[in-house]
Design a protein around this motif. Structure first.
Motif, PDB file in Angstrom:
ATOM      1  N   SER A  18       0.833  -1.200   0.000  1.00 33.91           N
ATOM      2  CA  SER A  18       0.000   0.000   0.000  1.00 33.91           C
ATOM      3  C   SER A  18       0.867   1.250   0.000  1.00 33.91           C
ATOM      4  O   SER A  18       2.055   1.211   0.345  1.00 33.91           O
ATOM      5  N   ASP A  33      -8.064  13.485   9.399  1.00 36.56           N
ATOM      6  CA  ASP A  33      -9.438  12.980   9.253  1.00 36.56           C
ATOM      7  C   ASP A  33      -9.839  12.898   7.784  1.00 36.56           C
ATOM      8  O   ASP A  33     -10.453  11.925   7.340  1.00 36.56           O
ATOM      9  N   ALA A  82      -7.907  10.035   6.209  1.00 37.14           N
ATOM     10  CA  ALA A  82      -8.398   8.731   6.662  1.00 37.14           C
ATOM     11  C   ALA A  82      -9.667   8.336   5.923  1.00 37.14           C
ATOM     12  O   ALA A  82      -9.830   7.177   5.506  1.00 37.14           O
ATOM     13  N   GLU A  83     -10.572   9.290   5.744  1.00 32.42           N
ATOM     14  CA  GLU A  83     -11.812   8.993   5.025  1.00 32.42           C
ATOM     15  C   GLU A  83     -11.532   8.712   3.553  1.00 32.42           C
ATOM     16  O   GLU A  83     -12.105   7.783   2.966  1.00 32.42           O
ATOM     17  N   ALA A 100      -8.738   7.555   2.306  1.00 31.03           N
ATOM     18  CA  ALA A 100      -8.053   6.264   2.213  1.00 31.03           C
ATOM     19  C   ALA A 100      -9.044   5.110   2.355  1.00 31.03           C
ATOM     20  O   ALA A 100      -8.945   4.097   1.646  1.00 31.03           O
ATOM     21  N   GLU A 101     -10.000   5.274   3.265  1.00 31.88           N
ATOM     22  CA  GLU A 101     -11.011   4.229   3.446  1.00 31.88           C
ATOM     23  C   GLU A 101     -11.834   4.047   2.164  1.00 31.88           C
ATOM     24  O   GLU A 101     -12.094   2.913   1.735  1.00 31.88           O
ATOM     25  N   ASN A 102     -12.230   5.164   1.566  1.00 32.13           N
ATOM     26  CA  ASN A 102     -12.990   5.084   0.323  1.00 32.13           C
ATOM     27  C   ASN A 102     -12.166   4.471  -0.803  1.00 32.13           C
ATOM     28  O   ASN A 102     -12.674   3.683  -1.611  1.00 32.13           O
ATOM     29  N   GLY A 107      -9.700   2.300  -0.500  1.00 31.27           N
ATOM     30  CA  GLY A 107      -9.583   0.862  -0.278  1.00 31.27           C
ATOM     31  C   GLY A 107     -10.868   0.110  -0.565  1.00 31.27           C
ATOM     32  O   GLY A 107     -10.845  -1.044  -1.010  1.00 31.27           O
ATOM     33  N   ARG A 108     -12.006   0.769  -0.338  1.00 31.86           N
ATOM     34  CA  ARG A 108     -13.294   0.119  -0.570  1.00 31.86           C
ATOM     35  C   ARG A 108     -13.689   0.123  -2.045  1.00 31.86           C
ATOM     36  O   ARG A 108     -14.272  -0.843  -2.550  1.00 31.86           O
ATOM     37  N   ASP A 109     -13.361   1.191  -2.733  1.00 35.24           N
ATOM     38  CA  ASP A 109     -13.873   1.373  -4.093  1.00 35.24           C
ATOM     39  C   ASP A 109     -12.908   0.949  -5.191  1.00 35.24           C
ATOM     40  O   ASP A 109     -13.262   1.025  -6.374  1.00 35.24           O
ATOM     41  N   ARG A 127      -5.158  -1.760  -1.851  1.00 37.24           N
ATOM     42  CA  ARG A 127      -5.250  -1.606  -0.411  1.00 37.24           C
ATOM     43  C   ARG A 127      -5.334  -0.121  -0.041  1.00 37.24           C
ATOM     44  O   ARG A 127      -4.809   0.735  -0.751  1.00 37.24           O
ATOM     45  N   ALA A 128      -5.978   0.153   1.060  1.00 32.93           N
ATOM     46  CA  ALA A 128      -6.050   1.534   1.540  1.00 32.93           C
ATOM     47  C   ALA A 128      -4.658   2.017   1.937  1.00 32.93           C
ATOM     48  O   ALA A 128      -3.867   1.255   2.504  1.00 32.93           O
TER      49      ALA A 128
END
Length: 270
Positions: free
Chosen positions: A26, A37, A40-41, A43-45, A47-49, A53-54
């Motif tokens: 990653s 913040d 982090a958001e 990176a989360e998106n 990794g999900r989309d 990896r995030a």
């Protein structure tokens, strides 16, 4: 709102970094805690989309982030540094000295910093000149430049609370601290003569107290929030997004008569 950041959310990417990143699982991002913040958001998106990896994110502070970023291009070096200001010439020289020559900057957006207190504390409005007098290492008096004599807010001017000046703020490694000095302390240094040279401005205006009145609270804004809740008479310098998360527990103090809000006009406070 204390001020809007003049050049915030600048992301720098070294040209050589992607090759190293390809050998890891990653991306690695270091830098501003104020931006954490948001990152982090994102990176989360990511990794999900996507099928990747995030990214791994570390809140090192802007100064610390650039130091790490410009030190090496090896496998362990970060790929991106998120900053609350632009890279400085000295930091660019550091990058060049380590063969990091092709650095691209991308402005993500604007953030803000605010002066916050517990919602239980007395509310009052300050000017940048007042805030400078509260936290400056030295102040100008009729006798010359002397160590800051102010201990209570009411020592600065009548009408302010008769409570100790206690300000939790970012450390030297923080880009927020750089912006605070540039946009708040230097302009607020109103007692210096108009002909003050750059060295005087740097040495007197931009230096904060070392007597425990200004408290280096580290890179974690949430830690400052906890301290403000435990110490209702204290004041903290935090990101506007952090204030919004704790709006039922913290209040933002008006600066130059301007209260922090989503609708605050940047031009009215910078």
């Amino acid at each position: 709102m204390l001020c809007r950041l003049a050049a915030v959310a600048v992301v720098a990417l070294a040209f050589a970094a992607p090759a190293a990143a390809a050998e890891r699982e990653s991306l690695r991002i270091v830098g501003s805690s104020t931006m954490y913040d948001f990152l982090a958001e994102a990176a989360e998106n990511f990794g999900r989309d996507t099928r990747f990896r995030a990214p791994v994110i570390e809140a090192t502070g802007t100064v610390g982030g650039f130091k790490i970023f410009c030190s090496d291009v090896g496998l362990g070096s970060p790929d991106i540094v998120a900053a609350s200001r632009r890279i400085t010439p000295i930091e660019e020289e550091h990058c060049l000295s380590n063969s990091i020559a092709d650095v691209a900057e991308f402005k993500v957006g604007y953030d803000g910093i605010v002066l916050a207190r517990s919602i239980e504390a007395q509310r009052f409005s300050v000017s940048r000149a007042t805030l400078w007098r509260a936290v400056a290492l030295s102040v100008k008096t009729a006798a010359g430049v002397v160590p800051n004599p102010y201990r209570l807010w009411s020592d600065i001017a009548p009408g302010f609370p008769s409570t100790p000046i206690r300000v939790y703020g970012p450390p030297l490694t923080s880009g927020t601290r750089d912006v605070f000095v540039h946009l708040v302390m230097n302009p607020g240094c109103a007692d210096l003569p108009p002909a003050a040279d750059d060295a005087l401005v740097r040495d007197v205006c931009g230096r904060v107290r070392e007597d425990g009145t200004y408290i280096d609270a580290g890179e974690d804004d949430e830690l400052i929030v906890r301290r403000l809740l435990d110490d209702p008479q204290a004041t903290g310098i935090i990101g506007y997004g952090v204030l919004k998360r704790h709006v039922h527990r913290l209040q933002g103090l008006p600066i130059e008569g301007v209260a922090p809000s989503d609708d605050t006009d940047r031009k009215s406070v910078v």
